[in-house]
Each structure stands twice: as structure tokens, then as C-alpha cells.
Enzyme design. Structure first.
Site, PDB file in Angstrom:
ATOM      1  N   SER A  61      11.082  -2.855  -1.280  1.00  0.00           N
ATOM      2  CA  SER A  61      10.081  -2.014  -1.936  1.00  0.00           C
ATOM      3  C   SER A  61       9.493  -1.058  -0.904  1.00  0.00           C
ATOM      4  O   SER A  61       9.865  -1.089   0.264  1.00  0.00           O
ATOM      5  CB  SER A  61       8.973  -2.882  -2.522  1.00  0.00           C
ATOM      6  OG  SER A  61       8.199  -3.405  -1.455  1.00  0.00           O
ATOM      7  N   LYS A  62       8.557  -0.266  -1.367  1.00  0.00           N
ATOM      8  CA  LYS A  62       7.962   0.749  -0.493  1.00  0.00           C
ATOM      9  C   LYS A  62       7.355   0.134   0.772  1.00  0.00           C
ATOM     10  O   LYS A  62       7.228   0.794   1.788  1.00  0.00           O
ATOM     11  CB  LYS A  62       6.902   1.545  -1.253  1.00  0.00           C
ATOM     12  CG  LYS A  62       7.546   2.571  -2.158  1.00  0.00           C
ATOM     13  CD  LYS A  62       6.549   3.563  -2.687  1.00  0.00           C
ATOM     14  CE  LYS A  62       7.285   4.581  -3.553  1.00  0.00           C
ATOM     15  NZ  LYS A  62       6.480   5.173  -4.578  1.00  0.00           N
ATOM     16  N   ARG A  63       6.967  -1.125   0.651  1.00  0.00           N
ATOM     17  CA  ARG A  63       6.403  -1.812   1.817  1.00  0.00           C
ATOM     18  C   ARG A  63       7.377  -1.830   2.999  1.00  0.00           C
ATOM     19  O   ARG A  63       6.994  -1.943   4.142  1.00  0.00           O
ATOM     20  CB  ARG A  63       6.059  -3.257   1.461  1.00  0.00           C
ATOM     21  CG  ARG A  63       4.659  -3.473   0.968  1.00  0.00           C
ATOM     22  CD  ARG A  63       4.338  -4.942   0.816  1.00  0.00           C
ATOM     23  NE  ARG A  63       5.392  -5.673   0.134  1.00  0.00           N
ATOM     24  CZ  ARG A  63       6.171  -6.555   0.740  1.00  0.00           C
ATOM     25  NH1 ARG A  63       6.025  -6.820   2.014  1.00  0.00           N
ATOM     26  NH2 ARG A  63       7.098  -7.203   0.048  1.00  0.00           N
TER      27      ARG A  63
END
Ligand code: GLU
Length: 492
Positions: A253-255
Site C-alpha cells: 500500500s501507499k505506506r
């Protein structure tokens, strides 16, 4: 096997996740391996309306990786249109058929009522699902609800007993109890179909033979198979690809930093390396080689060799692989790819003359062993293109702030200024000559010189590197560093 037809069916969210591109790649590979068709369909029933930009982002991502489609919104095809919001009449037709046959029904529950129902289930420790309050409404009850202006959605009447068996080509046999499935909404109050309905109708209408998609859709397949039975459609084969995890083993994910496809392009990945890297995420070609050409991958690709367990997106490995592609590429080709990156940073002129391009190809040849990404040239190796580069910590500490460095740099500048033949060989002779004159090892001249001219302590052969820079620039840089660091030295 009938003619293979796969489809990539993204929702236009305005950006393309690397996981979506992975799905597209596997669908494309399967189609190409079998000489079949790869269809692009835009699934925008959840959006108010798709924006042209959001669709462009999808085209851009697919094109970057070199995945061409045989049918799609822009190229058309026998089952056009390929954008779901333009197919609403087709869905309405099938919705009406299910309603007529009693296989679907109108549901008048309001969002608040649905929430109460779910809350009641949760309170009893049961998973929230639609329990079927509107399943058995009489015509009179329905008429009364309509009369007070209650909007109705359409729900699919799912079987209350039995099991649905998914024979997935990657995940194997997966069995779901029908009793646990609440009746899903298939037509929204707005008249639009939901994802479940549109996907089933389109996969049928578009003669899709293999639905290859991300593992998170496995659970939806139960609904899709049941809908196909209700509609009298044959079911395509299903293959659910393994999840892609970040290095900490949570869903990518964007993390985890860049997840959008074009972020990777911007970071300086070569599309051919990303193609190879993504293909090996969840698919094994057998054997130990990892660098495989596009043609080899197409030729060897099978769903049987896909793994059911998640794979980890290892960025270090992706960079390593990109580096391998860079090493194998000609300097001219790297230069061609590099140009837009340099120009964007203002490090290179637009419309360069052929001799400037030839020079860039030489820079690329010299650096390619050490440049894992195209952007390495605009960051670490920017000293080739500008005098404006930083001196890194190690260069300062180890060489530039030594008491005798300014003197060495000046002496070297004087010698190089007098040099008539600006070649690696002559430069080397001058550097070694100076070391001898000063009674020090060659390294005592080479290292401060590299630190001054490039700002770093590592890089390719110093003499070849200097040869590629202009003589007057090298002299200027040596004197500039000598002046700057002489000032920084503590007074005796
Ligand atoms: N529109 C869905 C998505 O973007 C496609 C799912 C499918 O392939 O059926 O996830």
C-alpha cells in the site's frame, strides 16, 4: 481450448497501483502465450462518471509496460462499448429478466434500517449480512412502499442451502456455504448495476474465457458463479493471483512508498526490467534464471506455474534487476531513455546535437555498471551535467578537509591546465607525475581529485571520468574546492 480471451477490468480511480499492473500483466501473458485476445474494459459503475484523465492513466500504465490490448474503449472491438457506464441498457435488460423470473427482488430497506439489521446481527455475534427482509414482500406491500416514494435497489435471491465450489486454476478448490451469503445488491437505486452484476454480464457478453484477477476477488466469485447459474451463462475459468505484499509482509500500500505505476517510471525503472520483475512475482519459470526476455516469458508462462501464496515486492531486488538490464543495454540506448529525465531536471538542453548525444552515450557506458536506475544519473552522477553538486560527508571528511588537500588540488589544476591532449591516458600520467613529485602514493592525489570533481568517493575510473568532462571545468572544480576547503581549515 476455445480461443482464449482474458480481460483487464480496472476501475478508473485516477491512478494505477502496481498491483493492478501485475494483474494486467498476467492476463496479458496468458492471452499472448495462447495466441488469444486481451480485452481492456473500464469498470466505472462505482464512479459518478469516469473522467477521461483517469482512463488515460490506465492507458499510460499499460503502454509503459508494453501491454497492448486487442479490444478496448479506444480501439473498439466486436463487443463495444468497453466502458461500463455506456452499457447500462445491457445490464437493465438482464436485471429485468432476473426480476421477472423471481431470481431477483426489489429491496426498500433504507441505509438506516440496514445498519440496524447489521447491528442486531453483530449483537448476536453473527457476521453482518442482509437477512432478506424484503425477500418475501407481497405486491401490495411493495406498492405501498413505492407510493410513499421509497427508492428500491435490486437484490439477487441467492440459494439458502448448498455450497458453491470454485475450481480455481491457481488457488485450487474453494468451497463456500450459500447459507452464509446475504443477498447482494445487483442494481442500485440509481439504476446503475453494481460491480458484481456488471462484471458477470460483461464477462459473458464479451466471451471472456479466463478471469484472471487479484486474490481479493476470490470471495466475490461465489456470487459471480451463482449469478451465472441464475442467468444461464456458462462460467469462465477463474484464476486468482496471489496477493502482493510489502517487505513487512502487509498488503502493498501507499505506506510502502511508491505504489503507482508511474512512480516507478519516474524513479527511473526501465519498463523491460519491471516487466521481468513483475512476471516473477507469483510465477516461476522453473530453473534458477531470473533475467528473462519478454519473448521467453510469454513462451514459458502458464497458470499452473503460478503460486497460490503471497509474494513480496522486494524493491532491492527490483533495483538489482533494473541494474542488470542497464548493464546489458548499449550506451546509446540508455542515453535515449535518459534524456527526458535530464531535461526535466534542467541538466541537459532540448534538441541536443548528435555529438552531445554521442557524449551522453559515453557517459552512460562509463556509468551503467554502477547505475541501478535511470535516475542515478540525475542524482548521484549529476556532476557530469553541472558544477552544482554537493560534496558528500565521506568526501569531505576523508579527503577534502585534510590540511594538504588544497595544495594538492591546486598543483593538479596547474598541471592539467598545461595539458594539450585531454585524454584518460595523459590525465593519468599527470596525476601519477604529481604524486611522484610530492612523494606520495597515487591514491593521495586520485582520491582528493575525485572528491573535488564529483563530490563523492566512489565512481568509475577517475581518468575516464575526467576525460568526459571539459578540461576547463575540471580545473575550475579543483580550484574551487581548494579555495573552499582552505578557508574551512582551522588556522595554525
Ligand atoms: N474492477 C475490478 C477491480 O478493479 C475488477 C475485478 C475483476 O477483475 O473482476 O478490482
Amino acid at each position: 481450448m476455445p480461443d482464449i480471451r482474458t480481460r483487464f477490468a480496472p476501475s478508473p480511480t485516477g491512478y494505477m497501483h502496481i498491483g493492478n499492473l501485475h494483474t494486467a500483466l498476467f492476463e496479458w501473458l496468458f492471452a499472448r502465450h495462447h495466441g488469444g485476445q486481451f480485452v481492456l474494459r473500464i469498470e466505472d459503475t462505482d464512479e459518478a462518471r469516469h473522467t477521461p484523465e483517469a482512463v488515460t492513466v490506465i492507458y499510460e500504465g499499460l503502454r509503459w509496460l508494453g501491454l497492448d490490448w486487442d479490444e478496448g474503449p479506444d480501439v473498439g472491438g466486436p463487443y463495444a462499448p468497453y466502458i461500463q457506464s455506456e452499457r447500462v441498457d445491457i445490464y437493465r435488460h438482464y436485471l429485468a429478466r432476473l426480476l421477472e423470473q423471481g431470481l431477483a427482488y426489489e429491496c426498500f430497506c433504507t441505509p438506516e434500517e440496514l445498519e440496524q439489521q447489521r447491528e442486531a446481527l453483530r449483537a448476536r455475534g453473527l457476521p453482518p449480512r442482509y437477512e432478506g427482509r424484503c425477500r418475501r414482500l407481497s405486491e401490495r406491500e411493495k406498492a405501498a412502499l413505492r407510493a410513499v416514494g421509497r427508492p428500491a435497489c435490486i437484490r439477487f435471491r441467492t440459494p439458502e442451502t448448498g455450497q458453491t465450489v470454485i475450481r480455481d486454476l491457481i488457488q485450487g478448490e474453494v468451497v463456500y456455504d450459500n447459507a452464509l451469503l446475504g443477498d447482494p445488491v445487483i442494481g442500485k437505486t440509481s439504476g446503475f448495476p453494481t460491480y458484481h452484476f456488471a462484471v458477470v454480464v460483461d464477462d459473458f457478453e464479451m466471451r471472456i474465457t479466463h478471469v484472471i484477477r487479484a486474490a481479493e476477488h476470490l470471495g466475490n466469485t461465489q456470487i459471480h458463479l451463482l449469478l451465472q447459474q441464475a442467468l444461464g451463462f456458462p462460467s469462465p475459468q477463474y484464476a486468482h493471483l496471489p496477493l502482493i505484499l510489502g517487505e513487512d509482509r502487509s498488503k502493498l500500500s501507499k505506506r510502502h512508498g511508491a505504489v503507482s505505476v508511474m512512480d516507478y517510471a519516474e524513479r527511473g525503472f526501465l519498463p523491460e526490467a519491471m516487466f521481468n520483475f513483475l512476471a516473477l512475482l507469483g510465477w516461476s519459470p522453473g530453473g534458477t534464471e531470473e533475467i528473462l526476455s519478454r519473448e521467453e516469458i510469454i513462451q514459458r508462462f502458464t497458470l499452473e506455474a503460478c503460486s497460490a501464496s503471497p509474494s513480496v515486492f522486494d524493491l532491492t531486488k527490483a533495483e538489482w534487476m533494473n541494474g542488470e538490464y542497464m548493464k546489458a543495454m548499449s550506451g546509446e540506448e540508455i542515453a535515449r531513455r535518459l534524456l527526458p529525465y535530464l531535461q526535466k531536471q534542467g541538466l541537459f538542453e532540448g534538441n541536443p546535437a548528435p555529438e552531445r548525444l554521442a557524449w551522453l552515450a559515453r557517459v552512460a557506458d562509463l556509468m551503467k555498471e554502477r547505475a541501478p536506475l535511470l535516475t542515478t544519473f540525475t542524482t548521484w552522477a549529476r556532476y557530469f551535467f553541472t558544477d552544482d553538486y554537493p560534496y558528500d560527508e565521506k568526501a569531505r571528511k576523508r579527503w577534502l578537509t585534510k590540511p594538504d588537500t588544497p595544495q594538492t588540488l591546486r598543483a593538479l589544476a596547474d598541471r592539467l591546465e598545461a595539458l594539450g591532449d585531454w585524454s584518460a591516458q595523459s590525465i593519468e600520467a599527470e596525476v601519477r607525475g604529481l604524486a611522484e613529485e610530492l612523494g606520495v602514493s597515487a591514491g593521495q592525489v586520485i582520491h582528493p581529485c575525485r572528491a573535488a570533481v564529483t563530490g563523492t568517493t566512489v565512481g568509475p575510473s577517475l581518468f575516464h571520468l575526467l576525460e568526459l568532462l571539459a578540461q576547463q571545468d575540471v580545473i575550475h572544480r579543483l580550484r574551487r574546492a581548494a579555495d573552499q576547503f582552505a578557508e574551512d581549515l582551522p588556522a595554525d
